[in-house]
Enzyme design. Sequence first.
Site, PDB file in Angstrom:
ATOM      1  N   TYR A  46       0.898  -1.215  -0.084  1.00  0.00           N
ATOM      2  CA  TYR A  46      -0.086   0.157   0.050  1.00  0.00           C
ATOM      3  C   TYR A  46       0.986   1.048  -0.164  1.00  0.00           C
ATOM      4  CZ  TYR A  46       0.920  -0.038   4.970  1.00  0.00           C
ATOM      5  OH  TYR A  46       1.500   0.050   6.328  1.00  0.00           O
ATOM      6  N   SER A  75       7.877   4.889   8.594  1.00  0.00           N
ATOM      7  CA  SER A  75       7.736   3.591   7.500  1.00  0.00           C
ATOM      8  C   SER A  75       6.553   2.658   7.907  1.00  0.00           C
ATOM      9  CB  SER A  75       9.205   3.178   8.104  1.00  0.00           C
ATOM     10  OG  SER A  75       8.967   2.523   9.295  1.00  0.00           O
ATOM     11  N   LYS A  76       6.344   1.827   7.047  1.00  0.00           N
ATOM     12  CA  LYS A  76       5.373   0.982   7.231  1.00  0.00           C
ATOM     13  C   LYS A  76       5.501   0.163   8.664  1.00  0.00           C
ATOM     14  CE  LYS A  76       4.286   0.795   2.417  1.00  0.00           C
ATOM     15  NZ  LYS A  76       4.024  -0.220   1.037  1.00  0.00           N
ATOM     16  N   ARG A  77       6.728  -0.193   8.618  1.00  0.00           N
ATOM     17  CA  ARG A  77       7.269  -1.292   9.850  1.00  0.00           C
ATOM     18  C   ARG A  77       7.039  -0.544  11.066  1.00  0.00           C
ATOM     19  NH1 ARG A  77      13.066  -1.427   9.421  1.00  0.00           N
ATOM     20  NH2 ARG A  77      12.603  -1.363   7.505  1.00  0.00           N
ATOM     21  N   GLY A  82       4.532   1.151  11.638  1.00  0.00           N
ATOM     22  CA  GLY A  82       3.031   1.623  11.710  1.00  0.00           C
ATOM     23  C   GLY A  82       2.370   2.364  10.796  1.00  0.00           C
TER      24      GLY A  82
END
Length: 475
Positions: free
Chosen positions: A15, A246-248, A250
Amino acid sequence: MNEVRTRFAPSPTGYLHVGGVRAALFPWLVARHYNGKFILRIEDTDRAREVGGSVDIIKQSLEWLGILWDEGPGVGGAYGPYFQTQRTQYYHQWAMRLLDSGRAYADIRQPGELEQLRADAQTKHKPFLIRDYRPANPPSWKPGMPLRFKSEPQAYSWHDEIMGDLTAGKDAVDDFILLKSDGLPTYNFGHIVDDQEMHITHVIRGLEYIASMPKYLNLYEALGFNKPLFAHMPHIMGPDGKKKLSKRDGAKSVLDYKQEGFLPEAMVNFLALLGWNPGDGREMFSLDEMVDSFSLDRVQHSGARFDERRLIWMNGSYIRLLSLDELYDRCAQYWPVEAKGYDKTYKKQVLKLLQERLKYLSELPELSRSFFVDLPLNPKLISTHKQLAKYDNQSLKRLLETSLVDLKDCDFSVDKLNDRLNGLLAKTGEPPAVLFSLIRIATTQAQASPPLAESLAVIGKERTLKRIVRQIETL
Ligand code: GLU
């Protein structure tokens, strides 16, 4: 000036979070500002990292925000295809030119070999450059072999439209892989060929690529390409301001914000201000105003902090700017099930009251339910209330009984209700924080609500009185 052509070149690895979308917004703004073209290109050469369905998600995210592309997937264009995996002939063709001119070589070293050399250099505290270890007699290149660029080291000075004048010494220029053994190009090679073939005039991308600029400049020269303008956007930092968002950690998908009832115009406005400001203190812009005022030289150099509270504030401000009819239309999917059977006129009355309070549309069920049904009594609302907790049940009961009598023969228009409620303050000698809170809890089962008289007028006389009676009975 030639037609301005910018691009957003995401890899389909999942996403888009707010950082990803801003990487689309800035080049889009530049293209619109100059009446140019904005191109969407999918950089899908890293098959291992590909996540199915990403392209659709990327397209939906951009479409929701109105960041529409003039060329690219679903739209077509004169310089397609717009998926890198469908463009292998171009990479191959330019790679062969480099090979023919002696600026590329087959590199069939085992994967571990260079790592070993790098580690050795590190122990000796020597800088490691791949070009110092070129194979003496590389085999002639055949499909299936990795092809590496043969750099020609030199120092560079160049201009970045955001970061200003930059320089780098020779050691920043090194050999790198152009084609992988699967025949697909690396990002380093593919994007340069595509930007050339697609006549991109402004390469606008994340700061993580700036360190590779000397290598890229060397390759532009080897290929004989004109260089486009470069602009590297500052990172978007997470809420603590220390780490890149970052996606990591959240970072949510922009489509989650859509789901939660954020307005696209608020989202775009918020994103534009992540690293850019027009310099005149304005905070809220229409899309047209943004397009008008946007310029790369007003993009800041340092990281921009992603503050979700600011997004929420901005969204609330945009909700308040909507006409009641627009708000009603946008709320269609957010009503609680209990609203079923209520007509548009009534729902608009409810919205009129809530427009001041809604921060995003998915708050609607929670804030509006009591306008549609009698909610179960919640004794905690009184026991945890700062003022009411100090009163015993008998006193609270008496207050509600007095209120009931006075409200019974009151006409439920807002004015009359206000008069009557103020009269009750005088009569009981209690402050609003006590009396109004109590009536509010009895009639809405919430500690906070829109102004009391307005709320009661919408709830209506019959339901108001019934709810007060019900509360009295439990005290
Ligand atoms: N595919 C690269 C990415 O996803 C694009 C970088 C660029 O805009 O050149 O980060």
